[in-house]
Design a protein around this motif. Sequence first.
Motif, PDB file in Angstrom:
ATOM      1  N   VAL A   1     -78.893 -56.077  -2.863  1.00 33.06           N
ATOM      2  CA  VAL A   1     -77.468 -56.486  -3.136  1.00 33.06           C
ATOM      3  C   VAL A   1     -76.685 -55.287  -2.383  1.00 33.06           C
ATOM      4  CG1 VAL A   1     -75.883 -56.942  -4.718  1.00 33.06           C
ATOM      5  CG2 VAL A   1     -78.232 -57.476  -5.229  1.00 33.06           C
ATOM      6  N   ALA A   2     -75.571 -55.845  -1.672  1.00 35.19           N
ATOM      7  CA  ALA A   2     -74.672 -54.957  -1.143  1.00 35.19           C
ATOM      8  C   ALA A   2     -73.436 -54.782  -1.761  1.00 35.19           C
ATOM      9  CB  ALA A   2     -74.391 -55.374   0.399  1.00 35.19           C
ATOM     10  N   ASN A   3     -73.202 -53.593  -2.106  1.00 31.52           N
ATOM     11  CA  ASN A   3     -71.759 -53.304  -2.923  1.00 31.52           C
ATOM     12  C   ASN A   3     -70.997 -52.981  -1.969  1.00 31.52           C
ATOM     13  OD1 ASN A   3     -69.355 -52.388  -3.979  1.00 31.52           O
ATOM     14  ND2 ASN A   3     -70.488 -51.340  -5.820  1.00 31.52           N
ATOM     15  N   THR A   4     -70.061 -53.894  -1.594  1.00 31.31           N
ATOM     16  CA  THR A   4     -69.149 -53.616  -0.168  1.00 31.31           C
ATOM     17  C   THR A   4     -67.827 -53.034  -0.591  1.00 31.31           C
ATOM     18  OG1 THR A   4     -68.162 -55.676  -0.608  1.00 31.31           O
ATOM     19  CG2 THR A   4     -70.343 -55.807   1.106  1.00 31.31           C
ATOM     20  N   MET A   5     -67.961 -51.984  -1.235  1.00 26.49           N
ATOM     21  CA  MET A   5     -66.596 -51.075  -1.895  1.00 26.49           C
ATOM     22  C   MET A   5     -65.670 -50.860  -0.420  1.00 26.49           C
ATOM     23  SD  MET A   5     -67.011 -51.303  -4.946  1.00 26.49           S
ATOM     24  CE  MET A   5     -66.330 -50.255  -6.341  1.00 26.49           C
ATOM     25  N   PRO A   6     -64.525 -50.991  -0.680  1.00 28.89           N
ATOM     26  CA  PRO A   6     -63.759 -50.778  -1.680  1.00 28.89           C
ATOM     27  C   PRO A   6     -63.424 -52.003  -2.753  1.00 28.89           C
ATOM     28  CG  PRO A   6     -62.225 -50.692   0.100  1.00 28.89           C
ATOM     29  CD  PRO A   6     -63.510 -50.702   0.645  1.00 28.89           C
ATOM     30  N   ALA A   7     -63.893 -53.125  -2.171  1.00 25.76           N
ATOM     31  CA  ALA A   7     -63.706 -54.404  -3.028  1.00 25.76           C
ATOM     32  C   ALA A   7     -64.816 -54.335  -4.016  1.00 25.76           C
ATOM     33  CB  ALA A   7     -63.963 -55.617  -2.034  1.00 25.76           C
ATOM     34  N   PRO A   8     -64.153 -54.580  -5.294  1.00 25.77           N
ATOM     35  CA  PRO A   8     -64.883 -54.859  -6.538  1.00 25.77           C
ATOM     36  C   PRO A   8     -65.829 -56.149  -6.655  1.00 25.77           C
ATOM     37  CG  PRO A   8     -62.933 -55.608  -6.913  1.00 25.77           C
ATOM     38  CD  PRO A   8     -62.771 -55.421  -5.583  1.00 25.77           C
ATOM     39  N   TYR A   9     -66.838 -56.171  -5.673  1.00 22.03           N
ATOM     40  CA  TYR A   9     -67.873 -57.397  -5.891  1.00 22.03           C
ATOM     41  C   TYR A   9     -68.997 -57.073  -5.155  1.00 22.03           C
ATOM     42  CZ  TYR A   9     -66.149 -58.660  -1.128  1.00 22.03           C
ATOM     43  OH  TYR A   9     -65.879 -58.622   0.068  1.00 22.03           O
ATOM     44  N   TYR A  10     -70.005 -57.534  -5.423  1.00 20.40           N
ATOM     45  CA  TYR A  10     -71.253 -57.667  -4.761  1.00 20.40           C
ATOM     46  C   TYR A  10     -71.787 -59.021  -3.922  1.00 20.40           C
ATOM     47  CZ  TYR A  10     -72.203 -53.683  -7.907  1.00 20.40           C
ATOM     48  OH  TYR A  10     -72.403 -52.457  -8.415  1.00 20.40           O
ATOM     49  N   ARG A  11     -72.397 -58.478  -2.897  1.00 24.63           N
ATOM     50  CA  ARG A  11     -72.672 -59.760  -2.091  1.00 24.63           C
ATOM     51  C   ARG A  11     -74.293 -60.148  -2.001  1.00 24.63           C
ATOM     52  NH1 ARG A  11     -70.033 -58.747   2.928  1.00 24.63           N
ATOM     53  NH2 ARG A  11     -68.425 -59.547   2.170  1.00 24.63           N
ATOM     54  N   PHE A  12     -74.662 -61.365  -2.258  1.00 24.18           N
ATOM     55  CA  PHE A  12     -76.033 -61.723  -2.486  1.00 24.18           C
ATOM     56  C   PHE A  12     -76.253 -62.650  -1.258  1.00 24.18           C
ATOM     57  CE2 PHE A  12     -74.592 -60.463  -6.751  1.00 24.18           C
ATOM     58  CZ  PHE A  12     -75.570 -60.142  -7.350  1.00 24.18           C
ATOM     59  N   ASP A  13     -77.348 -62.499  -0.705  1.00 27.06           N
ATOM     60  CA  ASP A  13     -77.766 -63.135   0.605  1.00 27.06           C
ATOM     61  C   ASP A  13     -78.483 -64.190   0.441  1.00 27.06           C
ATOM     62  OD1 ASP A  13     -80.484 -62.219  -0.106  1.00 27.06           O
ATOM     63  OD2 ASP A  13     -80.437 -60.800   1.453  1.00 27.06           O
ATOM     64  N   GLY A  14     -78.749 -64.694  -0.910  1.00 28.81           N
ATOM     65  CA  GLY A  14     -79.367 -65.763  -1.105  1.00 28.81           C
ATOM     66  C   GLY A  14     -81.085 -65.900  -0.743  1.00 28.81           C
ATOM     67  N   VAL A  15     -81.358 -64.902  -0.444  1.00 26.84           N
ATOM     68  CA  VAL A  15     -83.101 -64.853  -0.120  1.00 26.84           C
ATOM     69  C   VAL A  15     -83.507 -63.692  -0.727  1.00 26.84           C
ATOM     70  CG1 VAL A  15     -84.449 -63.848   1.978  1.00 26.84           C
ATOM     71  CG2 VAL A  15     -82.396 -64.910   2.550  1.00 26.84           C
ATOM     72  N   ASP A  16     -83.123 -62.602  -1.356  1.00 29.33           N
ATOM     73  CA  ASP A  16     -84.064 -61.737  -2.162  1.00 29.33           C
ATOM     74  C   ASP A  16     -83.018 -60.786  -3.096  1.00 29.33           C
ATOM     75  OD1 ASP A  16     -83.207 -59.974  -0.196  1.00 29.33           O
ATOM     76  OD2 ASP A  16     -85.225 -59.470   0.471  1.00 29.33           O
ATOM     77  N   ASP A  17     -81.855 -60.884  -2.983  1.00 30.47           N
ATOM     78  CA  ASP A  17     -80.772 -60.197  -3.707  1.00 30.47           C
ATOM     79  C   ASP A  17     -80.827 -60.151  -5.266  1.00 30.47           C
ATOM     80  OD1 ASP A  17     -80.509 -58.659  -1.258  1.00 30.47           O
ATOM     81  OD2 ASP A  17     -78.408 -59.729  -1.021  1.00 30.47           O
ATOM     82  N   VAL A  18     -80.908 -59.353  -6.096  1.00 25.88           N
ATOM     83  CA  VAL A  18     -80.981 -59.379  -7.542  1.00 25.88           C
ATOM     84  C   VAL A  18     -80.554 -58.073  -8.294  1.00 25.88           C
ATOM     85  CG1 VAL A  18     -83.418 -58.931  -7.656  1.00 25.88           C
ATOM     86  CG2 VAL A  18     -82.318 -60.238  -9.401  1.00 25.88           C
ATOM     87  N   ILE A  19     -79.755 -58.323  -9.342  1.00 23.31           N
ATOM     88  CA  ILE A  19     -79.501 -57.145 -10.268  1.00 23.31           C
ATOM     89  C   ILE A  19     -80.195 -57.425 -11.585  1.00 23.31           C
ATOM     90  CG2 ILE A  19     -77.729 -55.907 -11.303  1.00 23.31           C
ATOM     91  CD1 ILE A  19     -75.685 -56.590  -9.094  1.00 23.31           C
ATOM     92  N   ILE A  20     -80.990 -56.505 -11.964  1.00 22.67           N
ATOM     93  CA  ILE A  20     -81.900 -56.598 -13.258  1.00 22.67           C
ATOM     94  C   ILE A  20     -81.173 -55.488 -14.243  1.00 22.67           C
ATOM     95  CG2 ILE A  20     -83.954 -56.443 -14.410  1.00 22.67           C
ATOM     96  CD1 ILE A  20     -85.356 -57.214 -11.478  1.00 22.67           C
ATOM     97  N   VAL A  21     -80.755 -56.187 -15.253  1.00 21.74           N
ATOM     98  CA  VAL A  21     -80.035 -55.029 -16.234  1.00 21.74           C
ATOM     99  C   VAL A  21     -81.378 -55.226 -17.348  1.00 21.74           C
ATOM    100  CG1 VAL A  21     -78.277 -54.697 -17.983  1.00 21.74           C
ATOM    101  CG2 VAL A  21     -77.840 -55.921 -15.812  1.00 21.74           C
TER     102      VAL A  21
END
Length: 183
Positions: A1-21
């Motif tokens: 998952v790419a955090n594209t700061m300074p924008a406050p969001y994450y970009r998911f590529d639809g292939v393998d990006d995930v955040i696990i909490v």
Amino acid sequence: VANTMPAPYYRFDGVDDVIIVGDDAVYELGTGDFSIMFTINPAELKARQEILQKYTDGNNFWTIKMDSSGDIVFDSYVSAANTARANGATSIDVDKWSTIVLVYDRDTTGNTQFYVNGAAVATTGAFAGSDDLNFGDLYIGKENYNGSARFFNGQFSDVKIFNHVLSATEVKELSSGASVPFK
């Protein structure tokens, strides 16, 4: 998952990006009322784009996903006899930010209310009163059901889980960026 700061969001590529909490009682839905809010900007419409899922095993999970028509769907599965589905019945647009809020009033009405960008869009039926939605890790952007790999393609800016019913006024305020306290 790419955090594209300074924008406050994450970009998911639809292939393998995930955040696990990791599993935490702070965001367990339990057997009472709850509300879930998130803001997304989908890059495409495809079957079963997973947005959020709390998962232990094939017998215990809840998931919020977007189907190929852009509808938001909430599913819970606690046992074969205790499953539920609520459909937001509205299309989310591709390449446009949308704030989605799901409010489940288990104690009073038993209904699930969906909001998109602060406006009520659909009310759907109840879950069984004994559903205990407390389990496992929280997956953002991926389904983790029996080895499946369905990923979200787009941008994600936040997730908020409340242990109470948000009022229509609170939903509107949240959708406009205001702060609503955790009760």
